[in-house]
Scaffold this motif. Structure first.
Motif, PDB file in Angstrom:
ATOM      1  N   LEU A 594      52.639  59.924  39.956  1.00  0.00           N
ATOM      2  CA  LEU A 594      52.384  60.633  41.213  1.00  0.00           C
ATOM      3  C   LEU A 594      53.150  61.950  41.286  1.00  0.00           C
ATOM      4  CD1 LEU A 594      52.427  57.627  43.689  1.00  0.00           C
ATOM      5  CD2 LEU A 594      50.540  59.226  43.395  1.00  0.00           C
ATOM      6  N   ARG A 595      54.371  61.961  40.773  1.00  0.00           N
ATOM      7  CA  ARG A 595      55.150  63.204  40.790  1.00  0.00           C
ATOM      8  C   ARG A 595      54.477  64.276  39.949  1.00  0.00           C
ATOM      9  NH1 ARG A 595      59.528  59.400  40.929  1.00  0.00           N
ATOM     10  NH2 ARG A 595      59.686  59.309  38.662  1.00  0.00           N
ATOM     11  N   ILE A 596      53.908  63.884  38.825  1.00  0.00           N
ATOM     12  CA  ILE A 596      53.258  64.861  37.947  1.00  0.00           C
ATOM     13  C   ILE A 596      51.905  65.281  38.514  1.00  0.00           C
ATOM     14  CG2 ILE A 596      52.363  65.237  35.613  1.00  0.00           C
ATOM     15  CD1 ILE A 596      55.452  65.071  35.948  1.00  0.00           C
ATOM     16  N   LEU A 597      51.194  64.365  39.141  1.00  0.00           N
ATOM     17  CA  LEU A 597      49.873  64.699  39.705  1.00  0.00           C
ATOM     18  C   LEU A 597      49.961  65.658  40.882  1.00  0.00           C
ATOM     19  CD1 LEU A 597      48.063  61.230  39.522  1.00  0.00           C
ATOM     20  CD2 LEU A 597      47.502  63.303  38.229  1.00  0.00           C
ATOM     21  N   SER A 599      50.936  68.490  40.543  1.00  0.00           N
ATOM     22  CA  SER A 599      50.476  69.741  39.940  1.00  0.00           C
ATOM     23  C   SER A 599      48.991  69.627  39.608  1.00  0.00           C
ATOM     24  CB  SER A 599      51.267  70.022  38.655  1.00  0.00           C
ATOM     25  OG  SER A 599      50.675  71.095  37.945  1.00  0.00           O
ATOM     26  N   PRO A 600      48.133  70.489  40.180  1.00  0.00           N
ATOM     27  CA  PRO A 600      46.687  70.429  39.891  1.00  0.00           C
ATOM     28  C   PRO A 600      46.368  70.570  38.402  1.00  0.00           C
ATOM     29  CG  PRO A 600      47.134  71.864  41.769  1.00  0.00           C
ATOM     30  CD  PRO A 600      48.464  71.537  41.150  1.00  0.00           C
ATOM     31  N   GLY A 652      47.665  56.973  43.266  1.00  0.00           N
ATOM     32  CA  GLY A 652      47.463  57.740  42.033  1.00  0.00           C
ATOM     33  C   GLY A 652      46.029  58.238  41.906  1.00  0.00           C
ATOM     34  N   ILE A 653      45.073  57.369  42.224  1.00  0.00           N
ATOM     35  CA  ILE A 653      43.668  57.773  42.154  1.00  0.00           C
ATOM     36  C   ILE A 653      43.400  58.903  43.146  1.00  0.00           C
ATOM     37  CG2 ILE A 653      41.308  56.997  42.601  1.00  0.00           C
ATOM     38  CD1 ILE A 653      42.195  54.219  41.550  1.00  0.00           C
ATOM     39  N   THR A 654      43.899  58.756  44.374  1.00  0.00           N
ATOM     40  CA  THR A 654      43.694  59.784  45.400  1.00  0.00           C
ATOM     41  C   THR A 654      44.327  61.106  44.980  1.00  0.00           C
ATOM     42  OG1 THR A 654      43.801  58.034  47.064  1.00  0.00           O
ATOM     43  CG2 THR A 654      43.949  60.293  47.854  1.00  0.00           C
ATOM     44  N   ALA A 655      45.528  61.060  44.426  1.00  0.00           N
ATOM     45  CA  ALA A 655      46.200  62.287  43.992  1.00  0.00           C
ATOM     46  C   ALA A 655      45.407  62.990  42.901  1.00  0.00           C
ATOM     47  CB  ALA A 655      47.610  61.962  43.497  1.00  0.00           C
ATOM     48  N   ALA A 656      44.810  62.217  41.981  1.00  0.00           N
ATOM     49  CA  ALA A 656      44.034  62.821  40.896  1.00  0.00           C
ATOM     50  C   ALA A 656      42.726  63.406  41.403  1.00  0.00           C
ATOM     51  CB  ALA A 656      43.766  61.775  39.824  1.00  0.00           C
ATOM     52  N   LEU A 657      42.211  62.889  42.509  1.00  0.00           N
ATOM     53  CA  LEU A 657      40.966  63.399  43.085  1.00  0.00           C
ATOM     54  C   LEU A 657      41.202  64.576  44.016  1.00  0.00           C
ATOM     55  CD1 LEU A 657      39.220  60.019  44.020  1.00  0.00           C
ATOM     56  CD2 LEU A 657      38.709  61.480  42.054  1.00  0.00           C
ATOM     57  N   HIS A 658      42.430  64.752  44.481  1.00  0.00           N
ATOM     58  CA  HIS A 658      42.731  65.717  45.534  1.00  0.00           C
ATOM     59  C   HIS A 658      42.368  67.143  45.112  1.00  0.00           C
ATOM     60  CE1 HIS A 658      44.634  67.294  49.081  1.00  0.00           C
ATOM     61  NE2 HIS A 658      45.464  68.041  48.366  1.00  0.00           N
ATOM     62  N   LEU A 659      41.458  67.737  45.878  1.00  0.00           N
ATOM     63  CA  LEU A 659      41.034  69.126  45.659  1.00  0.00           C
ATOM     64  C   LEU A 659      40.600  69.380  44.221  1.00  0.00           C
ATOM     65  CD1 LEU A 659      43.784  71.031  47.722  1.00  0.00           C
ATOM     66  CD2 LEU A 659      41.493  70.343  48.453  1.00  0.00           C
ATOM     67  N   ASP A 660      40.008  68.375  43.580  1.00  0.00           N
ATOM     68  CA  ASP A 660      39.563  68.517  42.192  1.00  0.00           C
ATOM     69  C   ASP A 660      38.098  68.075  42.096  1.00  0.00           C
ATOM     70  OD1 ASP A 660      39.124  68.214  39.366  1.00  0.00           O
ATOM     71  OD2 ASP A 660      41.308  68.170  39.122  1.00  0.00           O
TER      72      ASP A 660
END
Length: 897
Positions: A594-597, A599-600, A652-660
C-alpha cells in the motif's frame, strides 16, 4: 508576651547592675535569666520578641566561651574532652553549660546582626577547639553509653548547628584564625581518620565543608603558611595504603574541598596541591574504589569526581589549540563562530586523572561516573569537546578499549559519541572510523550491537551520513555480513538447528538491516550499490522472520524507487507463496504494498506482475474463515486477523485502481469483480445454501448507516456472521466511492525483539477474543483492530459519487447471500437496507453515468433476476426502481434493453 516582657525587664535590670557586680555574681544573675528565656521561647513557638536580643546574645556567648576555656585550661586531651562533655551535656537538671549552649543555639538562628555579636564573643575559636577534641579523642566506653547516647546526639546537633551558622560567614572564618585549631583539624582528618571518634566524622566533615565555602584571602594565606594542604596530601598517601577505600574518599574529599573552593579567591592552595602530587593521590585513591559495593562510599567518591571535574576549569589562561576540521561536516556546523564561555577547560591535569581511571579500571560505577563527567564538561561549553579531543583525545582512545568495559558502560559511551553529532552537530570522522573498525572486528557482539545502534541514530539524523558510511565502506561491510546471515537462514529454513541466531546476535542482525534501510532511505546511489552487490535475493530471505521483516520491507521499498517491477515481483511472489496460516506475514506485505501503490508509477508494475490475481488469491485461501462458529484450523486464528486481512487486501486492490483507467479496465475486462464477489461470498459469513429464503413482513426498517451504528456502537447484540457481513459491505461501500485505500480501521502493532511472534500468539488471543468489536464495555486485545476513531465523522455519508461501478456489482451479488436460517427477519431487513443504500448511490447523474458506461448493468440485472425473480419478493420493487433510474440516463436505455 508576658514572659518576654518579664524577661525584658529583668535583662534591663541586669544591664544596670552588671557593671557593679563581681564576675561571679554577674555570671549568676545572667544564668538566672536563661530558664525564663528558654520557657518564653518554647511558649512562643520559637519567635523571639526581645528588644535588646543582640546584647543578650553577646553576653551569653561570652559566658559560654569563658566556661569552655575554664574547663579546658591546662588539662590533657582526654581529661579536657571529658570536662567538655560534663559541661555541655543535659543532666536531670539542666546545668549551666547546657543552658548556655541551648541559648546560644537558639539565638544563632535569629538574624545576621545577632550572629555577628555571637561571632564577636570569641566563640568561633572556642568551639573549633571543642570540635578538635571531640573528633581526635574517642570517648571512653562506659556502662551508661546507651542511656546517654540520645542526650549526646542532641548536644552534638546544637554544637554543630551553631558552628555551621557562624562559619558560613566570612567574619566567623576570620575569627577562627586567632587560634591554631583550623589547620590542626584539617590535618587531623587526613592523618587520624582511622583513630578518631566515629560519631564525630560526619559532623566534622559538615563543619569543615562550610568553612571551605567561606574562605577568605586571609584564611588562605594562613593555611598556606602552615603547609596545611602539603601535610594533608602526604598524610593521605599513607592512609590510602591502609584504610578502606570509602574511608579514604571521605577524608580526601574534605581536603579537596579547601583546594577547589579557594580557587575563586586565590590559586595558592591549588598550586600547593598540584606541586605535592595531589593528582597522583586522587588517582591512587579512586583506583582503590574499584569493586566497592553499590552505594558504599558513593557520596564521597562522587564528590571527589565532581570536584575533579570542576578543577578542569581552574586555570589562569585559556587553552589555545587548533585542529584540522575534516570534511564533510553537517551544514549548520561552524567552528569559527563557536565563542568560548567562562566554563572552558583551562587545566588538563585533573582531566588526565579522569582519563587514566577510565583507561585502567573496568568498574561499572567508576567508569560510568567518568563518562557522565565528560558529558558535563561538554555541556558547560561545546568548545570543551574540541579542546580535549585535540589535546588528550579521550574519546578516540576510549574507543579502542570500550569492548573491555561492562555493558552499561558501553551503552553510556556510545550515547556520548552519539551526542557529538546530535548535540554538537559535529562529525568526528576519526572516532567514527574506529567505531566502524570495532563493528568489523565484532570481538564482543553486545559492543558491536551498541556501536551500530549509535551509528544508526546518526544516520537517521542527516542524509550526509548515507554518503559518509558508504564511502567509508560500512555499507559494503554490512551487506557482506547480511549475505552470510541470509545463507545461514536459507540453509536452516524449517529446522530447529542450534546454530540459529538468538539473543544479542539476532538483535545485531535486526540493527544491521535497520542500518542498511537507513542508508538506502532517500539515497538512490546507495540503493544501486545494494542492487549491484547482488543483495536483493538475499535481503528477501529475511522476510520470513517477523523480527527482521520491518527493516527488510523498508529496504525493498527503497528498491522500488529504481525498479518497481522487481519490488512487485518480490512482494506478490511472497504473498502467493505464503502458507494459508501466515496471516501476519501477509498483513505486513500488504501494508508495504500500500505504501508503494501511493505512487501512480507503481500501478503498471503491479498489474504486469499479476498483482490483482495475487491479492484475490488471498481471499480464495480464506474460504470458510469467517464461519460462525469458526471451524477447523480457522478457530485458532481469530476472526479479527481475518477481517484485517480482508480489509488490507481490498485496500490494495482499490489503491491499484485509483485514478488508473488501464488497471480499472483490466480488472473489469477480466471479470475480476465477479471473482472478488465469489471469493468474498465464500468467506463463511454469507449464506451459501441453495434453499429459498423465507419471506417475512418487516415491522421496522433501518437504513444501512443505522445498521452500521447498531452493529458497532449500540448495545443491541448482533450475531457474529452479520457483523462480519456489515464490515465487508462497509469496505465495499468505500471501494465504490474510491476511498477505501485512504481509510484506517486497524491498530498498528510492531513486534519487538524478544517478543513472541504474532502468529504464535494468535491462538491464545482467538480463544479469549473471538471477535472483539469496539463498542462500549468491550475491551480490545493488544492486536485487535480499532473501529473508527470518530464514529460520527466516519458514519457520516460522504459524497456518493460512484468511482468503481464493479464494486456495486459485488455488493449486488452478495445481496441475496445476506441471509441466515433462524434470522429471517434480520436478514431481510439488512437486505432492504442495502438495496436502499445502493439506490442512494445512483441518485446523482454522474453516478448513473458511471454505472451505464461501466458495461456492468447487464451483470447486475442478471444477478438480481437469479436472486429475486419473483414479483412478490420484497426486494423486487426497490431493485426495479434502481434500474428505472439508470434507464433515465441518456446512454442507459439501449444498455438496459
Amino acid at each position: 508576651t508576658k514572659l518576654w516582657e518579664t524577661l525584658g525587664k529583668q535583662f534591663i535590670e541586669y544591664e544596670q547592675v552588671a557593671p557593679f557586680l563581681i564576675p561571679e555574681d554577674q555570671q549568676r544573675r545572667l544564668l538566672e535569666l536563661l530558664p525564663l528565656f528558654l520557657k518564653a521561647w518554647e511558649q512562643s513557638a520559637g519567635v523571639i520578641t526581645l528588644p535588646n536580643i543582640q546584647l543578650l546574645a553577646s553576653e551569653v556567648s561570652k559566658l559560654l566561651n569563658k566556661e569552655i576555656k575554664r574547663n579546658l585550661n591546662g588539662k590533657p586531651a582526654e581529661e579536657a574532652r571529658l570536662a567538655l562533655e560534663q559541661l555541655l551535656q543535659q543532666k536531670e537538671e539542666a546545668g549551666d553549660g547546657y543552658l548556655l549552649l541551648k541559648s546560644v543555639y537558639l539565638l544563632s538562628q535569629t538574624d545576621l546582626r545577632t550572629m555577628w555579636n555571637i561571632i564577636g564573643s570569641g566563640l568561633p575559636a572556642a568551639l573549633m577547639q571543642c570540635l578538635y577534641l571531640f573528633f581526635t579523642v574517642p570517648p571512653k566506653k562506659t556502662s551508661g553509653d546507651r542511656e546517654t547516647s540520645e542526650d549526646d546526639a542532641q548536644t552534638q546537633e546544637m554544637l554543630v548547628k551553631i558552628m555551621l551558622n557562624m562559619y558560613k560567614e566570612e567574619q566567623g572564618v576570620e575569627e577562627l584564625l586567632t587560634a591554631d585549631k583550623l589547620q590542626s583539624l584539617i590535618i587531623a582528618t587526613s592523618s587520624l581518620w582511622d583513630q578518631c571518634s566515629h560519631s564525630w566524622k560526619v559532623p566534622t566533615g559538615r563543619v569543615l565543608r562550610t568553612i571551605s565555602k567561606a574562605q577568605t584571602k586571609t584564611s588562605i594565606v594562613y593555611l598556606q603558611a602552615v603547609d596545611c594542604i602539603k601535610i594533608s596530601v602526604q598524610n593521605l598517601f599513607s592512609l590510602a595504603d591502609t584504610l578502606p577505600a570509602c574511608d579514604v574518599c571521605e577524608a580526601a574529599s574534605i581536603v579537596l574541598c579547601f583546594v577547589k573552593d579557594s580557587y575563586p579567591v586565590s590559586s595558592a592552595l591549588l598550586t600547593e596541591f598540584e606541586n605535592n602530587d595531589g593528582y597522583q593521590l586522587l588517582l591512587k585513591i579512586l583506583l582503590r574504589c574499584e569493586g566497592l559495593q553499590q552505594n558504599e562510599g558513593d557520596p564521597y567518591l562522587d564528590e571527589i569526581l565532581d570536584m575533579l571535574t570542576c578543577l578542569t576549569t581552574c586555570g589562569k589562561t585559556e587553552l589555545k589549540v587548533s585542529g584540522n576540521i575534516v570534511h564533510p561536516q553537517l551544514p549548520h556546523f561552524d567552528f569559527e563562530r563557536t565563542q568560548p564561555s567562562g566554563m572552558t577547560v583551562k587545566n588538563l591535569q585533573p582531566f588526565q586523572v579522569l582519563q587514566s581511571i577510565f583507561q585502567r579500571s573496568n568498574d561499572q560505577h567508576l567508569c560510568g561516573r567518568i563518562l557522565a563527567a565528560i558529558g558535563t564538561i561538554w555541556a558547560w561549553d561545546r568548545v570543551n569537546f574540541f579542546l580535549l579531543e585535540w589535546t588528550l583525545q579521550p574519546i578516540n582512545q576510549f574507543t579502542d578499549i570500550i569492548h573491555f568495559k561492562p555493558q552499561s558502560v558501553q551503552v553510556q559511551f556510545f550515547r556520548l559519541v552519539e551526542s557529538i553529532v546530535l548535540d554538537l552537530s559535529y562529525v568526528p570522522h576519526e572516532i567514527l572510523k574506529k567505531v566502524q573498525y570495532l563493528i568489523k572486528e565484532n570481538t564482543v557482539p553486545f559492543c558491536t550491537l551498541t556501536a551500530l545502534q549509535c551509528l544508526l541514530s546518526m544516520t537517521q539524523k542527516d542524509l550526509l551520513f548515507s554518503d559518509i558510511f558508504r564511502d567509508s565502506g560500512l555499507l559494503g561491510l554490512l551487506l557482506a555480513l547480511l549475505r552470510k546471515e541470509a545463507k545461514i537462514l536459507r540453509k536452516s529454513a524449517g529446522t530447529h538447528l542450534p546454530a540459529l541466531k538468538e539473543g544479542t546476535e539476532k538483535e545485531l542482525n535486526v540493527v544491521m538491516l535497520k542500518m542498511v534501510a537507513a542508508l538506502t532511505a532517500r539515497s538512490v546511489r546507495n540503493t544501486v550499490v545494494l542492487k549491484d552487490y547482488g543483495m536483493v535475493p538475499y535481503i528477501k530471505i529475511f522476510l520470513d522472520d517477523e523480527c527482521y521483516r520491518s527493516a527488510t520491507l523498508s529496504i525493498l521499498e527503497q528498491l522500488s524507487v529504481i525498479n518497481y517491477e522487481e519490488y512487485m515481483s518480490i512482494i506478490i511472489g511472497a504473498l502467493c507463496s505464503s502458507t494459508q496460516w501466515e496471516l501476519h506475514l501477509k498483513l505486513d506485505l500488504l501494508k508495504s504494498l500500500l505504501r508503494i501503490l501511493e505512487s501512480p508509477k507503481s500501478h503498471s508494475a503491479f498489474r504486469t506482475c499479476s498483482g490483482f490475481n495475487g491479492l484475490l488469491s488471498l481471499l480464495s485461501d480464506m474460504e470458510g474463515a469467517l464461519q460462525d462458529p469458526p471451524s477447523g484450523q480457522w478457530a485458532a486464528v481469530g476472526q479479527n486477523c481475518i477481517l484485517e486481512l480482508v480489509f488490507y487486501t481490498l485496500q490494495g486492490i482499490t489503491a491499484a485502481l485509483h485514478l488508473d483507467p488501464v488497471n480499472s479496465n483490466f480488472f473489469q475486462r477480466n471479470g475480476l469483480f465477479e471473482k472478488m464477489a465469489e471469493d468474498l461470498g465464500s468467506l463463511g459469513c454469507f449464506w451459501t445454501e441453495g434453499k429459498r429464503q423465507i419471506h417475512v413482513s418487516l415491522e421496522k426498517k433501518r437504513t444501512f448507516t443505522e445498521f452500521l451504528d447498531a452493529a458497532f456502537y449500540a448495545s443491541e447484540p448482533f450475531p457474529a456472521w452479520l457483523k462480519n457481513c456489515i464490515w465487508i459491505l462497509n469496505f465495499l461501500d468505500h471501494m465504490v466511492k474510491g476511498t477505501l485505500h485512504q481509510e484506517s480501521y486497524f491498530k498498528e502493532r510492531r513486534p519487538e525483539m524478544g517478543e513472541e511472534s504474532r502468529d504464535h500468539q494468535e491462538t491464545h488471543q482467538a480463544q479469549e477474543h473471538p471477535v472483539a468489536f469496539n463498542r462500549p464495555g468491550n475491551k480490545l486485545p493488544a492486536s485487535a483492530y480499532m473501529l473508527w476513531e470518530n464514529p460520527e465523522e466516519k458514519l457520516e455519508m460522504r459524497d456518493c459519487t460512484i468511482v468503481h461501478a464493479g464494486a456495486v456489482c459485488v455488493m449486488v451479488r452478495l445481496l441475496p447471500k445476506l441471509y441466515k436460517e433462524g434470522h429471517a427477519q434480520l436478514s431481510q431487513e439488512i437486505q432492504c437496507a442495502l438495496v436502499d443504500h445502493i439506490q442512494s448511490l445512483v441518485k446523482s447523474e454522474k453516478s448513473r453515468q458511471v454505472m451505464c458506461e461501466s458495461g456492468l448493468l447487464s451483470t447486475i440485472i442478471t444477478s438480481c433476476q437469479e436472486a429475486f425473480c419473483s414479483d412478490s419478493h420484497p426486494l423486487h420493487l426497490p431493485l426495479t426502481r434502481v434500474f428505472e433510474k439508470l434507464a433515465s440516463q441518456a446512454v442507459g436505455p439501449h444498455v438496459l434493453r
